[in-house]
Structure formats: structure tokens, C-alpha cells
Design a protein around this motif. Structure first.
Motif, PDB file in Angstrom:
ATOM      1  N   GLY A  87       5.898   2.282  66.574  1.00 32.34           N
ATOM      2  CA  GLY A  87       4.509   1.647  66.140  1.00 32.34           C
ATOM      3  C   GLY A  87       5.100   0.869  64.928  1.00 32.34           C
ATOM      4  N   THR A  88       4.113  -0.039  64.561  1.00 24.18           N
ATOM      5  CA  THR A  88       4.663  -0.999  63.292  1.00 24.18           C
ATOM      6  C   THR A  88       3.510  -0.845  62.307  1.00 24.18           C
ATOM      7  OG1 THR A  88       3.235  -2.660  64.258  1.00 24.18           O
ATOM      8  CG2 THR A  88       5.420  -2.589  64.976  1.00 24.18           C
ATOM      9  N   CYS A  89       3.943  -1.312  61.169  1.00 25.70           N
ATOM     10  CA  CYS A  89       2.890  -1.075  60.002  1.00 25.70           C
ATOM     11  C   CYS A  89       3.739  -1.894  58.903  1.00 25.70           C
ATOM     12  CB  CYS A  89       2.615   0.169  59.811  1.00 25.70           C
ATOM     13  SG  CYS A  89       3.775   1.158  58.749  1.00 25.70           S
ATOM     14  N   LYS A  90       2.628  -2.109  57.782  1.00 24.29           N
ATOM     15  CA  LYS A  90       3.083  -2.743  56.605  1.00 24.29           C
ATOM     16  C   LYS A  90       2.214  -2.093  55.624  1.00 24.29           C
ATOM     17  CE  LYS A  90       3.836  -7.316  54.155  1.00 24.29           C
ATOM     18  NZ  LYS A  90       3.666  -8.752  54.355  1.00 24.29           N
ATOM     19  N   ALA A  91       2.881  -1.393  54.623  1.00 19.61           N
ATOM     20  CA  ALA A  91       2.078  -0.507  53.744  1.00 19.61           C
ATOM     21  C   ALA A  91       2.986  -0.649  52.391  1.00 19.61           C
ATOM     22  CB  ALA A  91       2.074   0.718  54.243  1.00 19.61           C
ATOM     23  N   GLU A  92       2.223  -0.140  51.464  1.00 17.55           N
ATOM     24  CA  GLU A  92       2.813   0.016  50.033  1.00 17.55           C
ATOM     25  C   GLU A  92       3.493   1.359  50.016  1.00 17.55           C
ATOM     26  OE1 GLU A  92       1.310   0.906  45.372  1.00 17.55           O
ATOM     27  OE2 GLU A  92      -0.077   0.074  46.834  1.00 17.55           O
ATOM     28  N   ALA A  93       4.802   1.310  49.454  1.00 14.30           N
ATOM     29  CA  ALA A  93       5.508   2.655  49.627  1.00 14.30           C
ATOM     30  C   ALA A  93       5.116   3.493  48.411  1.00 14.30           C
ATOM     31  CB  ALA A  93       6.995   2.273  49.113  1.00 14.30           C
ATOM     32  N   LEU A  94       5.213   4.771  48.804  1.00 14.06           N
ATOM     33  CA  LEU A  94       4.951   6.065  48.111  1.00 14.06           C
ATOM     34  C   LEU A  94       6.378   6.819  48.269  1.00 14.06           C
ATOM     35  CD1 LEU A  94       3.575   7.628  46.038  1.00 14.06           C
ATOM     36  CD2 LEU A  94       2.434   8.767  47.748  1.00 14.06           C
ATOM     37  N   VAL A  95       7.299   6.950  47.125  1.00 15.60           N
ATOM     38  CA  VAL A  95       8.689   7.627  47.319  1.00 15.60           C
ATOM     39  C   VAL A  95       8.800   8.766  46.583  1.00 15.60           C
ATOM     40  CG1 VAL A  95      10.959   6.950  46.824  1.00 15.60           C
ATOM     41  CG2 VAL A  95       9.440   5.190  47.279  1.00 15.60           C
ATOM     42  N   SER A  96       9.358   9.611  47.073  1.00 16.22           N
ATOM     43  CA  SER A  96       9.584  11.029  46.624  1.00 16.22           C
ATOM     44  C   SER A  96      11.235  11.108  46.988  1.00 16.22           C
ATOM     45  CB  SER A  96       8.967  12.340  47.301  1.00 16.22           C
ATOM     46  OG  SER A  96       9.555  13.551  46.855  1.00 16.22           O
ATOM     47  N   ARG A  97      11.998  11.424  46.011  1.00 17.17           N
ATOM     48  CA  ARG A  97      13.434  11.845  46.031  1.00 17.17           C
ATOM     49  C   ARG A  97      13.797  12.852  46.547  1.00 17.17           C
ATOM     50  NH1 ARG A  97      12.387   6.899  44.332  1.00 17.17           N
ATOM     51  NH2 ARG A  97      14.048   5.164  44.545  1.00 17.17           N
ATOM     52  N   GLY A  98      12.697  13.929  46.311  1.00 15.33           N
ATOM     53  CA  GLY A  98      12.925  15.271  46.612  1.00 15.33           C
ATOM     54  C   GLY A  98      12.398  15.592  47.914  1.00 15.33           C
ATOM     55  N   GLY A  99      12.632  16.919  48.454  1.00 15.78           N
ATOM     56  CA  GLY A  99      12.250  17.344  49.840  1.00 15.78           C
ATOM     57  C   GLY A  99      10.749  17.344  49.725  1.00 15.78           C
ATOM     58  N   PHE A 100       9.843  17.003  50.642  1.00 15.39           N
ATOM     59  CA  PHE A 100       8.448  16.969  50.924  1.00 15.39           C
ATOM     60  C   PHE A 100       7.984  18.069  51.584  1.00 15.39           C
ATOM     61  CE2 PHE A 100       4.743  15.272  53.405  1.00 15.39           C
ATOM     62  CZ  PHE A 100       4.076  14.651  52.611  1.00 15.39           C
ATOM     63  N   ASN A 101       7.342  19.124  51.041  1.00 13.00           N
ATOM     64  CA  ASN A 101       6.744  20.156  51.447  1.00 13.00           C
ATOM     65  C   ASN A 101       5.380  19.740  52.129  1.00 13.00           C
ATOM     66  OD1 ASN A 101       5.035  22.474  51.852  1.00 13.00           O
ATOM     67  ND2 ASN A 101       6.553  23.576  50.556  1.00 13.00           N
ATOM     68  N   THR A 102       5.388  19.561  53.461  1.00 11.95           N
ATOM     69  CA  THR A 102       4.109  18.966  54.197  1.00 11.95           C
ATOM     70  C   THR A 102       3.157  19.826  53.849  1.00 11.95           C
ATOM     71  OG1 THR A 102       5.686  18.343  55.815  1.00 11.95           O
ATOM     72  CG2 THR A 102       3.419  18.480  56.574  1.00 11.95           C
ATOM     73  N   LEU A 103       2.945  21.387  53.948  1.00 16.39           N
ATOM     74  CA  LEU A 103       1.790  22.085  53.787  1.00 16.39           C
ATOM     75  C   LEU A 103       1.353  21.881  52.180  1.00 16.39           C
ATOM     76  CD1 LEU A 103      -0.238  24.000  54.471  1.00 16.39           C
ATOM     77  CD2 LEU A 103       1.475  26.111  53.987  1.00 16.39           C
ATOM     78  N   ALA A 104       2.315  21.887  51.282  1.00 14.02           N
ATOM     79  CA  ALA A 104       1.690  22.007  49.936  1.00 14.02           C
ATOM     80  C   ALA A 104       1.169  20.592  49.523  1.00 14.02           C
ATOM     81  CB  ALA A 104       2.905  22.299  48.889  1.00 14.02           C
ATOM     82  N   SER A 105       1.784  19.562  50.325  1.00 11.02           N
ATOM     83  CA  SER A 105       1.357  18.209  50.076  1.00 11.02           C
ATOM     84  C   SER A 105       0.043  17.791  50.599  1.00 11.02           C
ATOM     85  CB  SER A 105       2.283  17.139  50.425  1.00 11.02           C
ATOM     86  OG  SER A 105       3.625  17.370  49.813  1.00 11.02           O
ATOM     87  N   PHE A 106      -0.272  18.479  51.878  1.00  8.51           N
ATOM     88  CA  PHE A 106      -1.660  18.020  52.530  1.00  8.51           C
ATOM     89  C   PHE A 106      -2.653  18.874  52.091  1.00  8.51           C
ATOM     90  CE2 PHE A 106       1.102  15.020  54.645  1.00  8.51           C
ATOM     91  CZ  PHE A 106       0.314  13.837  54.769  1.00  8.51           C
ATOM     92  N   GLN A 107      -2.274  20.107  51.852  1.00 10.26           N
ATOM     93  CA  GLN A 107      -3.324  21.498  51.959  1.00 10.26           C
ATOM     94  C   GLN A 107      -4.602  21.433  51.109  1.00 10.26           C
ATOM     95  OE1 GLN A 107      -1.882  25.130  50.490  1.00 10.26           O
ATOM     96  NE2 GLN A 107      -3.226  26.189  51.718  1.00 10.26           N
TER      97      GLN A 107
END
Length: 152
Positions: free
Chosen positions: A12-32
Motif C-alpha cells: 500500500g501507499t500512504c503519506k502521514a505524520e510520523a509518531l516515533v518510538s525508539r523502544g519496543g511497541f507493546n501492541t496490546l498495551a498500546s491499543f487496549q
């Protein structure tokens, strides 16, 4: 402007503003919280990720080293896509794990959501991109990072 070539996981393609994490991304904790309580901005709920905690993820280019955490990660990504609460794209400096990849692929196949995913962009990608910069994703896995972040 800098370009990085990665491996396409979800095209896919997209153009968006970046949101940067330099640590690991915990999917459950982030979206819950957003998925359980209907947060319309989909703010990151992972208090252990200081880079993006309480920052809106909806429609952003999530720039991450990797995902970490629970085996529910793939299902969480699929669910975010199914209810229209996905980021614009997910971009990884390292290889994506199989659970996160499966959730992103299922979101692409089983929903109308668009969430390109590219991994293996390299450490220089994560050293270069900053929150607020504009990121463009091409079908071929080329990610372009604009030189300047948007002024707040």
C-alpha cells in the motif's frame, strides 16, 4: 529528504505524520484502552513507552524498532483495522515478528482498512525519523522521510 528501502509485509501507499518510538511497541498495551473504551484519537495506552504514551496513533505513521509483548498482538492489530482505529502505516527498523505480521495481513485481507506495513528499514531509519516529520510509503517498500518536522 532521505529514503529507506524495506521489506513489504502489507502493500500500500500512504503519506502521514510520523509518531516515533525508539523502544519496543507493546501492541496490546498500546491499543487496549482505545479499543475497550472507544477513544476516538486512539491514544497510546502503554505507560512503559514514554516516547508515545498518551499520543494519538490514529492515522499516524508508527515508526518503531519492533513489537514486543503478548501473543494477542496480531489479533489486536486486526481488531484495530476492523473497527477503523489503525495507524496510517507501521514502519519497522528491524524484522516484524510473525504475530504482528499476521494481524496486519489479516487486517488487509479481511477488512477495508488500509495500513501498509514495511519492516527491515534499518537502524538509520529510526535514527533519522522524528515525531512530526512527514513520511511517505511507496508500494515498493521505499519510505521517504522529509527533512523537517511540522511545527506545532
Amino acid at each position: 529528504m532521505k529514503q529507506f528501502k524495506g521489506r513489504v509485509i502489507v502493500p500500500g501507499t500512504c503519506k502521514a505524520e510520523a509518531l516515533v518510538s525508539r523502544g519496543g511497541f507493546n501492541t496490546l498495551a498500546s491499543f487496549q484502552m482505545a479499543l475497550m473504551f472507544g477513544d476516538k484519537q486512539v491514544k497510546c495506552g502503554d505507560q512503559n513507552n514514554a516516547d508515545i504514551y498518551k499520543k494519538p496513533m490514529l492515522g499516524k505513521a508508527l515508526c518503531l524498532p519492533m513489537t514486543i509483548g503478548s501473543t494477542t498482538g496480531g489479533m489486536v492489530l486486526y481488531t484495530a483495522c476492523a473497527v477503523g482505529k489503525q495507524p496510517a502505516c507501521m514502519l519497522f527498523s528491524l524484522p516484524i515478528d510473525s504475530l504482528a505480521a499476521s494481524g496486519a495481513i489479516l487486517g488487509d485481507v479481511w477488512t477495508d482498512a488500509s495500513m501498509p506495513v514495511v519492516d527491515m528499514l534499518g537502524e538509520e531509519f529510526l535514527e533519522t525519523v522524528q515525531t512530526g516529520m512527514t513520511v511517505t510509503v511507496g508500494e515498493d517498500g521505499v519510505v521517504t522521510v522529509e527533512d523537517e518536522a511540522k511545527s506545532e
